[in-house]
Design an enzyme around this catalytic site. Structure first.
Site, PDB file in Angstrom:
ATOM      1  N   ASP A  14       0.857  -1.188   0.000  1.00 40.21           N
ATOM      2  CA  ASP A  14       0.000   0.000   0.000  1.00 40.21           C
ATOM      3  C   ASP A  14       0.891   1.235   0.000  1.00 40.21           C
ATOM      4  OD1 ASP A  14      -2.168   1.650   0.111  1.00 40.21           O
ATOM      5  OD2 ASP A  14      -2.725   1.181   2.175  1.00 40.21           O
ATOM      6  N   ASP A 108      -2.782   2.596  -6.130  1.00 34.38           N
ATOM      7  CA  ASP A 108      -1.780   2.666  -5.065  1.00 34.38           C
ATOM      8  C   ASP A 108      -1.695   1.435  -4.164  1.00 34.38           C
ATOM      9  OD1 ASP A 108      -4.256   3.091  -3.941  1.00 34.38           O
ATOM     10  OD2 ASP A 108      -3.592   4.645  -2.560  1.00 34.38           O
ATOM     11  N   GLU A 109      -2.372   0.358  -4.515  1.00 36.80           N
ATOM     12  CA  GLU A 109      -2.249  -0.842  -3.682  1.00 36.80           C
ATOM     13  C   GLU A 109      -2.491  -2.106  -4.501  1.00 36.80           C
ATOM     14  OE1 GLU A 109      -5.291  -1.567  -0.686  1.00 36.80           O
ATOM     15  OE2 GLU A 109      -6.539  -0.001  -1.576  1.00 36.80           O
TER      16      GLU A 109
END
Length: 365
Positions: A14, A108-109
Site C-alpha cells: 500500500d 496505489d495498492e
C-alpha cells in the site's frame, strides 16, 4: 491420506498517501507541508491528504470546506491522474519482477502471491522489504506492506506500521493477532457495522469469535458467515491477476452551483469526452450508462440506461447522458455531475485463473 494444502504467502503493498506523495515529490516546495489533492477551499471533496495534513484530521472524502476548517494552512492541489497512472505502472513493473500473481486493487495498492516467486526466496518478509526498497530507489516514494497467510490478514497488517513500514503475521501468530484486533480494524467492517457490533457487545476479534455462526447470520445476514470465517483466519480468496474492470467513470464538482441547462450541458460534454478517452485508452466499451447528479443540498440522484449495444464514442456517451439529464425535472441547482459506464465488454471475456499446485510445507517467513 489427503494432501496438505499449501500455506500461502501473501503481500499487500500500500503506497503511503500516494496522490499527495506524488505531488510532494514532483513539487519539492510542497514537501513537509499539509496538502490536499482535489477539492478547494470552497468546493469539492478531498481525494487524498498528506501526512502533514492528516495530523489535523484532514482525510479523503472530506469536503474542502471542512478540511480548511481543520487546517487553515492547508494547500489544495489539483489532481493529475495521468501522472498517478504513470507512477503506478512503474510500481507494478517492480511487482512483476517477483511474481505474475499480482492483483491491483487501485493505483496505489495491490496483492502479491509470492508463495512460489521468481526470486526463489522462501521469505515473504524479505521480499516485501526488497520491493519497498526498490520502489523508494526507482520511483522515489515510500510504501508499506502487510505479509501473512491470506489477503484479509495481509491487508489489515499493511496498515499497522504506516508510513514506510511493514508487519508480518506468521501462521503461529494469526489467531492471537485477530483476537486482540479492534473490530474497527477489520477490513470490510465499516462505521455503521462497527456501531452495530458495539451495541451487541462486540469490540474485539475475541468478542466476535465467541459468537456462533447462527448468531452472526441472524444479525448480519450473509455477511455473518464472512465475519465468522475471517476472525478465524479463514480467507480462501485467491490473488487474481486477471481482475476485470466492472465500470469506468468521471465526475466534476463545480466551483459554483449550476442552475442553467446550457452550462450543465457544457460540463456534461467535457465529462463525456473524459470518459470516452478513458474507455478507448483501456480498449473497452459498455452498455449501461449512469448519470450521477449531486444537488446543492448534497442530495444524490442516479439515473441509468442500458443500451442494446456497446458504446465508447464521446458523442454517443454525451447524447445518452443528455437524455438522462432531461429525463425528469431537476430537484435543485447542481454542484456535481458524473458519468459512469458499466456492463463492459470485458465481462464477456474468459478469465484464466492461475493456481498453485505445489505443496508448501514450510511458510518461511
Amino acid at each position: 491420506m489427503s494432501e496438505i494444502p499449501p500455506v500461502r504467502k501473501i503481500i499487500h503493498v500500500d503506497m503511503d498517501a500516494f496522490y499527495a506523495s506524488v505531488e510532494q515529490m514532483d513539487h519539492p516546495e510542497l514537501k513537509g507541508k499539509p496538502i490536499a489533492v482535489g477539492g478547494s477551499e470552497k468546493r469539492g471533496v478531498v481525494s487524498a491528504a498528506s501526512y502533514e495534513a492528516r495530523k489535523f484530521g484532514v482525510k479523503s472524502a472530506m469536503s474542502g470546506i471542512q478540511a480548511i476548517r481543520n487546517c487553515p494552512e492547508l494547500i489544495f492541489v489539483k489532481p493529475r491522474f495521468d501522472r498517478y497512472h504513470e507512477i503506478s505502472k512503474k510500481i507494478r513493473t517492480i511487482f512483476y519482477d517477483y511474481t505474475d500473481l499480482v492483483e491491483p486493487l487501485s493505483l496505489d495498492e495491490a496483492y502479491l502471491d509470492v508463495t512460489n516467486n521468481k526470486k526463489g526466496n522462501p521469505s515473504a518478509s524479505l521480499l516485501a522489504k526488497e520491493i519497498r526498497e526498490r520502489i523508494l530507489k526507482e520511483v522515489g516514494l515510500t510504501a508499506s506492506a502487510g505479509i501473512s497467510i491470506n489477503k484479509f490478514i495481509a491487508k489489515v497488517a499493511s496498515d499497522y506500521n504506516k508510513p514506510n513500514g511493514q508487519k508480518t503475521i506468521t501462521p503461529e501468530e494469526v489467531h492471537e493477532f485477530l483476537e486482540k484486533l479492534d473490530i474497527r480494524k477489520f477490513y470490510g467492517v465499516g462505521k455503521v457495522t462497527a456501531e452495530k457490533m458495539y451495541q451487541l457487545g462486540i469490540f474485539t476479534g475475541k468478542d466476535l469469535k465467541s459468537k456462533s455462526i447462527e448468531y452472526l447470520e441472524a444479525h448480519f445476514g450473509k455477511s455473518g458467515i464472512h465475519y465468522y470465517n475471517i476472525v478465524r483466519g479463514i480467507d480462501k480468496s485467491e490473488v487474481k491477476p486477471n481482475r476485470v474492470r466492472k465500470s469506468l467513470a468521471a465526475e466534476h464538482t463545480f466551483n459554483e452551483n449550476l442552475s442553467s441547462e446550457i452550462f450543465m450541458l457544457e460540463r456534461l460534454d467535457q465529462i463525456a469526452n473524459e470518459v470516452s478517452k478513458r474507455l478507448n485508452k483501456s480498449k473497452v466499451a459498455g452498455k449501461t450508462l449512469s448519470l450521477k447528479i449531486k444537488y446543492s443540498d448534497f442530495t444524490l440522484q442516479t439515473r441509468s440506461k442500458t443500451l442494446h449495444y456497446y458504446i465508447s464514442d464521446k458523442s454517443l456517451i454525451f447524447e445518452t447522458a443528455k437524455d438522462l439529464l432531461f429525463q425528469e425535472k431537476l430537484n435543485n441547482s447542481v454542484r456535481l455531475l458524473g458519468i459512469s459506464i458499466s456492463n463492459l465488454n470485458t465481462e464477456t471475456k474468459k478469465i484464466l485463473e492461475q493456481k498453485s499446485i505445489s505443496v508448501q510445507l514450510k511458510f518461511g517467513f
